[in-house]
Design an enzyme around this catalytic site. Structure first.
Site, PDB file in Angstrom:
ATOM      1  N   SER A   1      21.362   5.579  59.705  1.00  0.00           N
ATOM      2  CA  SER A   1      22.275   6.421  58.920  1.00  0.00           C
ATOM      3  C   SER A   1      23.693   6.303  59.438  1.00  0.00           C
ATOM      4  CB  SER A   1      21.842   7.892  59.021  1.00  0.00           C
ATOM      5  OG  SER A   1      20.598   8.048  58.379  1.00  0.00           O
TER       6      SER A   1
ATOM      7  N   ASN B   1      34.878  -1.296  -3.440  1.00  0.00           N
ATOM      8  CA  ASN B   1      34.983  -2.539  -2.680  1.00  0.00           C
ATOM      9  C   ASN B   1      35.022  -2.256  -1.182  1.00  0.00           C
ATOM     10  OD1 ASN B   1      35.572  -5.198  -1.926  1.00  0.00           O
ATOM     11  ND2 ASN B   1      37.784  -4.884  -2.155  1.00  0.00           N
TER      12      ASN B   1
ATOM     13  N   ALA C   1      21.135   6.865  55.116  1.00  0.00           N
ATOM     14  CA  ALA C   1      22.106   7.719  54.435  1.00  0.00           C
ATOM     15  C   ALA C   1      23.508   7.507  54.984  1.00  0.00           C
ATOM     16  CB  ALA C   1      21.711   9.178  54.599  1.00  0.00           C
TER      17      ALA C   1
ATOM     18  N   ALA D   1      45.066  -8.017  11.448  1.00  0.00           N
ATOM     19  CA  ALA D   1      46.517  -8.048  11.673  1.00  0.00           C
ATOM     20  C   ALA D   1      47.185  -6.693  11.462  1.00  0.00           C
ATOM     21  CB  ALA D   1      47.159  -9.084  10.750  1.00  0.00           C
TER      22      ALA D   1
ATOM     23  N   ARG E   1      47.916   5.203  11.554  1.00  0.00           N
ATOM     24  CA  ARG E   1      47.317   6.539  11.705  1.00  0.00           C
ATOM     25  C   ARG E   1      46.586   6.719  13.035  1.00  0.00           C
ATOM     26  NH1 ARG E   1      43.689   7.866   6.991  1.00  0.00           N
ATOM     27  NH2 ARG E   1      43.723   5.658   6.453  1.00  0.00           N
TER      28      ARG E   1
ATOM     29  N   GLY F   1      38.382  -6.455  10.795  1.00  0.00           N
ATOM     30  CA  GLY F   1      38.246  -6.126  12.211  1.00  0.00           C
ATOM     31  C   GLY F   1      38.064  -4.655  12.497  1.00  0.00           C
TER      32      GLY F   1
ATOM     33  N   ARG G   1      28.210   2.479  69.332  1.00  0.00           N
ATOM     34  CA  ARG G   1      28.719   3.846  69.274  1.00  0.00           C
ATOM     35  C   ARG G   1      28.855   4.311  70.720  1.00  0.00           C
ATOM     36  NH1 ARG G   1      22.743   5.900  67.355  1.00  0.00           N
ATOM     37  NH2 ARG G   1      21.885   5.962  69.441  1.00  0.00           N
TER      38      ARG G   1
HETATM   39  C1  UD1 Z   1      41.294  -2.941   1.093  1.00  0.00           C
HETATM   40  C2  UD1 Z   1      40.939  -3.500  -0.275  1.00  0.00           C
HETATM   41  C3  UD1 Z   1      40.214  -2.425  -1.078  1.00  0.00           C
HETATM   42  C4  UD1 Z   1      39.012  -1.930  -0.336  1.00  0.00           C
HETATM   43  C5  UD1 Z   1      39.386  -1.462   1.060  1.00  0.00           C
HETATM   44  C6  UD1 Z   1      38.169  -1.155   1.877  1.00  0.00           C
HETATM   45  C7  UD1 Z   1      42.657  -5.131  -0.844  1.00  0.00           C
HETATM   46  C8  UD1 Z   1      43.891  -5.392  -1.604  1.00  0.00           C
HETATM   47  N1  UD1 Z   1      42.153  -3.907  -0.962  1.00  0.00           N
HETATM   48  O1  UD1 Z   1      42.241  -1.921   0.907  1.00  0.00           O
HETATM   49  O2  UD1 Z   1      39.818  -2.942  -2.323  1.00  0.00           O
HETATM   50  O3  UD1 Z   1      38.382  -0.875  -1.048  1.00  0.00           O
HETATM   51  O4  UD1 Z   1      40.111  -2.484   1.753  1.00  0.00           O
HETATM   52  O5  UD1 Z   1      38.538  -0.618   3.104  1.00  0.00           O
HETATM   53  O6  UD1 Z   1      42.146  -6.016  -0.201  1.00  0.00           O
HETATM   54  N2  UD1 Z   1      44.990  -6.737   6.904  1.00  0.00           N
HETATM   55  C9  UD1 Z   1      45.610  -7.812   7.487  1.00  0.00           C
HETATM   56  N3  UD1 Z   1      46.788  -8.242   6.979  1.00  0.00           N
HETATM   57  C10 UD1 Z   1      47.389  -7.639   5.930  1.00  0.00           C
HETATM   58  C11 UD1 Z   1      46.757  -6.525   5.344  1.00  0.00           C
HETATM   59  C12 UD1 Z   1      45.552  -6.101   5.843  1.00  0.00           C
HETATM   60  O7  UD1 Z   1      45.095  -8.391   8.438  1.00  0.00           O
HETATM   61  O8  UD1 Z   1      48.463  -8.098   5.537  1.00  0.00           O
HETATM   62  C13 UD1 Z   1      43.707  -6.274   7.439  1.00  0.00           C
HETATM   63  C14 UD1 Z   1      43.793  -4.883   8.049  1.00  0.00           C
HETATM   64  O9  UD1 Z   1      44.077  -4.964   9.436  1.00  0.00           O
HETATM   65  C15 UD1 Z   1      42.405  -4.333   7.783  1.00  0.00           C
HETATM   66  C16 UD1 Z   1      41.978  -5.023   6.506  1.00  0.00           C
HETATM   67  O10 UD1 Z   1      42.793  -6.160   6.387  1.00  0.00           O
HETATM   68  O11 UD1 Z   1      41.500  -4.687   8.788  1.00  0.00           O
HETATM   69  C17 UD1 Z   1      42.118  -4.119   5.284  1.00  0.00           C
HETATM   70  O12 UD1 Z   1      43.447  -3.768   5.150  1.00  0.00           O
HETATM   71  P1  UD1 Z   1      43.871  -2.351   4.587  1.00  0.00           P
HETATM   72  O13 UD1 Z   1      45.328  -2.271   4.529  1.00  0.00           O
HETATM   73  O14 UD1 Z   1      43.148  -1.298   5.343  1.00  0.00           O
HETATM   74  O15 UD1 Z   1      43.295  -2.452   3.105  1.00  0.00           O
HETATM   75  P2  UD1 Z   1      43.133  -1.269   2.090  1.00  0.00           P
HETATM   76  O16 UD1 Z   1      44.451  -0.975   1.492  1.00  0.00           O
HETATM   77  O17 UD1 Z   1      42.385  -0.176   2.718  1.00  0.00           O
END
Ligand code: UD1
Ligand code: CA
Length: 455
Positions: free
Chosen positions: A392, A174, A367, A15, A20, A109, A427
């Protein structure tokens, strides 16, 4: 490690906006090796044979949902209208998990390199622990959540923003992936609050909440490269390069010869048989399968096509979706083939366009032959029988058919069907004017001489 036979469901978080990326396209739809990031996650998860696959969408949900269901009809998309955190995101999958009794595996994702083996290991680890997180030793722990371990037990996860200096010193981080009983996760997530540095509902609060209930949590480790996420175009390019490096190594190991592997680009689903030779600068789009002993010569571009055994393609050939080459067929330089079957041993050697067509076994296409398949509005089919010979520069104006063993004269514009065994000539008839060539040339030279004198 005992095995785990419980049914499993997969929840893919997709989501987020991906600010970036600086893009109008949702982040998870950016492609690596011809497939959107989210499809890579789905492919890895599919190896678990999940009974449900749920994708949480938000930013660009319409487009993401289209891509998800185009890849896997049975996938269920649920919307997270506001991105309130990873915990909140997983909670949105609760209705889609209604009536499901088994484990849920959460993945992202935007992390396309998670291997099916790692997912299987997480699932197996569930036999001994209630909550299984996937961790990795980070070279640069930065803003990753830290896994606070006590021996093999995971006490809790602390997000970098919320961590003490001591916790920030932890390098076991994590990845975000989780495996746990679905009902347990949903129950614990309902208790998660957003009283933290980000004001988000953290999925990472689940292990500590589980422990507080007397459940167990652990973290298994994978290689950092597997958890590689894509957050920017630079990371997308790096991920593409990594994918290609691995795929080239795999293809070489499977018995394929590449004279310059670094110049060959594969799609996520390219399948190449043994003893195939791939020359430099060949690009594979999605959906290509190549049987044993085929040769793909330099600078060819292939997409959505099948090459039979011992076929030869290129150099400089373009095979577009629906090109099906029978065994021993040849498609040569500057030939484009689209939605067409080229029969066994048939040859289309030079400078031709064969589209919406069927060419019978053993036929030879001269060709510069073109199947004129498009009338400006509709597409029409051309059929050429077996062992036919197309002279050709023949224009085959579709819909049209040429029978078995028939021939067309070079330069013919074929607008009606040619019966089997016939020769079609369409032709202008040649006329020779005696001596006119020499007389004309002499006159032209004289004119030029006059012009020069006049200057
Ligand atoms: C998250 C983890 C962190 C981990 C890191 C690895 C949490 C709170 N933190 O942090 O511990 O080291 O991933 O990359 O889980 N997403 C949603 N809905 C939301 C928020 C996020 O679908 O409301 C999805 C994003 O699209 C993404 C994934 O969840 O695919 C991770 O979200 P992101 O915001 O990148 O998490 P981090 O802050 O990097
Ligand atoms: Ca991230």
């Amino acid at each position: 490690m005992t095995s785990n036979d419980r049914p499993c469901a997969v929840v893919i978080l997709a989501a987020g906006q991906g600010t970036r990326m600086n893009s109008d396209l949702p982040k998870v739809l950016h492609r690596i090796a011809g497939a959107p990031l989210v499809v890579h996650a789905m492919e890895a998860a599919a190896a678990l044979d999940p009974s449900r696959m749920i994708v949480v969408t938000g930013h660009g949900a319409d487009k993401v949902e289209k891509a998800v269901t185009a890849h896997e009809e049975a996938a269920v998309c649920v919307r997270q209208t506001e991105q309130l955190g990873t915990g909140h995101a997983v909670l949105q999958a609760a209705p889609a998990l209604d009536g499901f009794d088994g484990d849920v595996i959460v993945l992202y994702g935007d992390t396309p390199f998670i291997s099916s083996d790692t997912l299987a290991t997480m699932r197996a680890a569930r036999a001994a622990h209630d909550i299984v997180m996937l961790g990795f030793e980070a070279k640069t722990p930065g803003r990753y959540g830290r896994l606070v371990m006590q021996g093999r037990d995971l006490s809790r996860i602390v997000e970098a923003k919320d961590a003490t200096p001591e916790e920030l010193a932890i390098t076991f981080c994590n990845s975000g992936l989780m495996a746990a009983d679905a009902a347990t996760v949903m129950r614990l997530l309902a208790q998660v609050g957003n009283d933290n540095a980000s004001g988000e509902y953290y999925l990472t609060d689940v292990p500590a909440l589980a422990r507080a209930e007397g459940l167990t949590a652990t973290a298994i480790a994978c290689d950092e490269a597997e958890t590689l996420g894509v957050n920017s175009r630079a990371e997308l390019a790096a991920a593409e390069a990594l994918f290609q490096r691995r795929k080239r190594a795999d293809v070489l190991a499977e018995g394929v010869t590449m004279t310059a592997p670094d110049t060959v680009f594969f799609a996520y689903d390219t399948w190449i048989g043994r003893d195939v030779v791939i020359e430099p600068n060949v690009v594979f789009g999605p959906g290509v399968t190549v049987e044993n002993d085929a040769t793909i010569r330099a600078f060819s571009h292939l997409e959505g096509c099948h090459l039979g055994a011992r076929t030869t393609v290129g150099p400089y050939a373009r095979l577009r979706p629906g090109a099906e080459l029978g065994n021993d067929a040849k498609v040569g330089n500057f030939v484009e083939v689209k939605s067409a079957e080229i029969g066994e041993g048939a040859k289309v050697n030079h400078l031709s366009y064969i589209g919406d067509a069927a060419i019978g076994d053993g036929s030879n296409i001269g060709a510069g032959t073109i199947t004129c398949n498009y009338d400006g509005v509709f597409k029409h089919r051309t059929t050429v029988g077996r062992n036919a010979f197309i002279g050709s520069n023949t224009m085959l104006v579709a819909p049209v058919s040429v029978g078995d063993g028939a021939m067309t004269g070079s330069g013919s514009v074929i607008t009606s069907d040619v019966p089997a065994g016939d020769l079609a000539l369409a032709r202008a008839k040649q006329v020779n004017k005696t001596g006119l060539g020499a007389r004309l040339m002499a006159r032209l030279h004289a004119m030029k001489a006059e012009q020069k004198q006049g200057r």
